[in-house]
Design a protein around this motif. Structure first.
Motif, short mmCIF file in Angstrom:
data_model
loop_
_atom_site.label_atom_id
_atom_site.label_comp_id
_atom_site.label_asym_id
_atom_site.label_seq_id
_atom_site.Cartn_x
_atom_site.Cartn_y
_atom_site.Cartn_z
N TYR A 133 38.44 27.62 35.66
CA TYR A 133 38.64 26.34 36.34
C TYR A 133 37.79 25.22 35.74
O TYR A 133 38.28 24.10 35.57
N SER A 134 36.54 25.50 35.43
CA SER A 134 35.66 24.44 34.92
C SER A 134 36.14 23.88 33.59
O SER A 134 35.83 22.75 33.23
N LYS A 135 36.92 24.66 32.86
CA LYS A 135 37.44 24.21 31.57
C LYS A 135 38.78 23.49 31.72
O LYS A 135 39.09 22.58 30.95
N GLU A 136 39.58 23.92 32.70
CA GLU A 136 40.92 23.35 32.90
C GLU A 136 41.17 23.12 34.39
O GLU A 136 42.00 23.81 35.00
N PRO A 137 40.48 22.15 34.99
CA PRO A 137 40.56 21.96 36.45
C PRO A 137 41.91 21.45 36.96
O PRO A 137 42.15 21.49 38.16
N ASN A 138 42.76 20.98 36.08
CA ASN A 138 44.03 20.41 36.52
C ASN A 138 45.19 21.38 36.44
O ASN A 138 46.34 21.00 36.65
N ILE A 139 44.91 22.62 36.12
CA ILE A 139 45.96 23.64 36.01
C ILE A 139 45.88 24.59 37.21
O ILE A 139 44.81 25.06 37.56
N ASN A 140 47.03 24.86 37.80
CA ASN A 140 47.10 25.79 38.93
C ASN A 140 48.21 26.81 38.66
O ASN A 140 49.40 26.51 38.79
N PRO A 141 47.84 28.03 38.27
CA PRO A 141 48.84 29.04 37.92
C PRO A 141 49.31 29.91 39.08
O PRO A 141 50.07 30.86 38.87
N ILE A 142 48.88 29.60 40.31
CA ILE A 142 49.15 30.49 41.44
C ILE A 142 50.65 30.68 41.67
O ILE A 142 51.12 31.79 41.95
N GLY A 143 51.43 29.62 41.55
CA GLY A 143 52.88 29.74 41.74
C GLY A 143 53.50 30.72 40.77
O GLY A 143 54.40 31.49 41.13
N ASP A 144 53.03 30.72 39.53
CA ASP A 144 53.53 31.67 38.53
C ASP A 144 53.10 33.09 38.87
O ASP A 144 53.88 34.03 38.72
#
Length: 292
Positions: free
Chosen positions: A212-223
């Motif tokens: 998260y600290s590297k890519e805070p704007n990505i949310n893979p939960i739906g996948d």
């Protein structure tokens, strides 16, 4: 065509629940973000609410909408409920609160969509759901691989109830890699995950890894929900536990963390999920009585 105004406090977890409500009800929406001028102004809102006095003076400047255009106002989180009521009272709109607005009077809300783990009182305008509202969307970060099973590890972090120990997470990850050698393995950390734990996660060869600290704007939960056969989720991650259980029939393995308190809403939610026996939830059916 019906349209809803979402009042947001800027917190993704809260906003996502409001958006989920609109999508489940198949209603268009706009989003208005508001913020109290200070903690003192927020404290005043509790007092003003007791006397049914509503004003937007307590808030920073906000984008002005034509409020008469909307059929209802929806919001999630303590930073939104008073403004929700302000719009509802001034413009005679239906005020809908998601989650239990504990510090405000319940009577001014058209509906309150509460969760069982908050132990809400029984009132005509309170609808109780077993889990938080959610509407996951696939974004293509991971995709189903034919003839391959997969699992996801979702890691939260410390809060006022739980402490996440390095060795505990290491033992869990070691177990997963030993127990599930043929599975594709995916992982995501969260905004509360410590750097120590993130560095630990980074040492393992996951097939997909979101730090998260590297890519805070990505949310893979739906996948993850769309493709995974099993989940491993830390106890503190109530929104993730809720979202996965509500939208997937996959097996959930709960990673228990050291607890500083007992019988909290976190523990109650875990008990609810463990009793659900891998069941999805039909939110549309449960929300049918809430008329916009």
């Amino acid at each position: 065509m019906k349209r809803i105004l979402i009042i947001s406090d800027g917190k993704p977890g809260h906003l996502n629940q409001s958006i989920a409500f609109c999508k489940i009800k198949d209603v268009s929406y706009d989003i208005l973000e508001v913020k109290f001028k200070s903690k003192f102004h927020k404290a005043l809102s509790y007092l003003f609410d007791r006397f049914d006095f509503f004003t937007d003076f307590l808030f920073d400047d906000y984008k002005k909408y034509y409020f008469d255009f909307y059929d209802a106002v929806v919001s999630t989180g303590s930073g939104t409920y008073y403004f929700n009521k302000f719009i509802g009272q001034k413009y005679n709109k239906k005020s809908i609160a998601l989650m239990l607005p504990k510090s405000y009077k319940f009577k001014n809300f058209y509906y309150i969509i509460a969760q069982e783990h908050d132990n809400p009182v029984r009132l005509d305008n309170i609808l109780t759901l077993p889990l938080n509202l959610s509407y996951p969307k696939e974004k293509g970060y991971v995709k189903k691989v034919e003839n391959k099973k997969s699992l996801a590890v979702i890691i939260g972090g410390d809060n006022d109830v739980f402490h996440m120990e390095y060795e505990l997470i290491k033992d869990e990850l070691d177990y997963i890699f030993e127990k599930y050698p043929e599975y594709l393995k995916y992982v995501t950390t969260s905004r509360r995950t410590s750097k120590l734990i993130e560095n630990l996660v980074d040492k393992y060869k996951f097939d997909y890894k979101l730090i998260y600290s590297k890519e805070p704007n990505i949310n893979p939960i739906g996948d993850f929900i769309a493709v995974c056969d099993e989940f491993f989720i830390t106890t503190d991650s109530t929104s993730m536990l809720s979202e996965v259980r509500a939208n997937s029939d996959a097996k959930i393995n709960i990673i228990d963390l050291d607890s500083k308190k007992e019988n909290t809403k976190f523990h109650r939610l875990v008990n609810i999920i463990e009793d659900m026996d891998n069941e999805k939830i039909n939110f549309a059916k449960l929300l049918k009585k809430v008329k916009i």
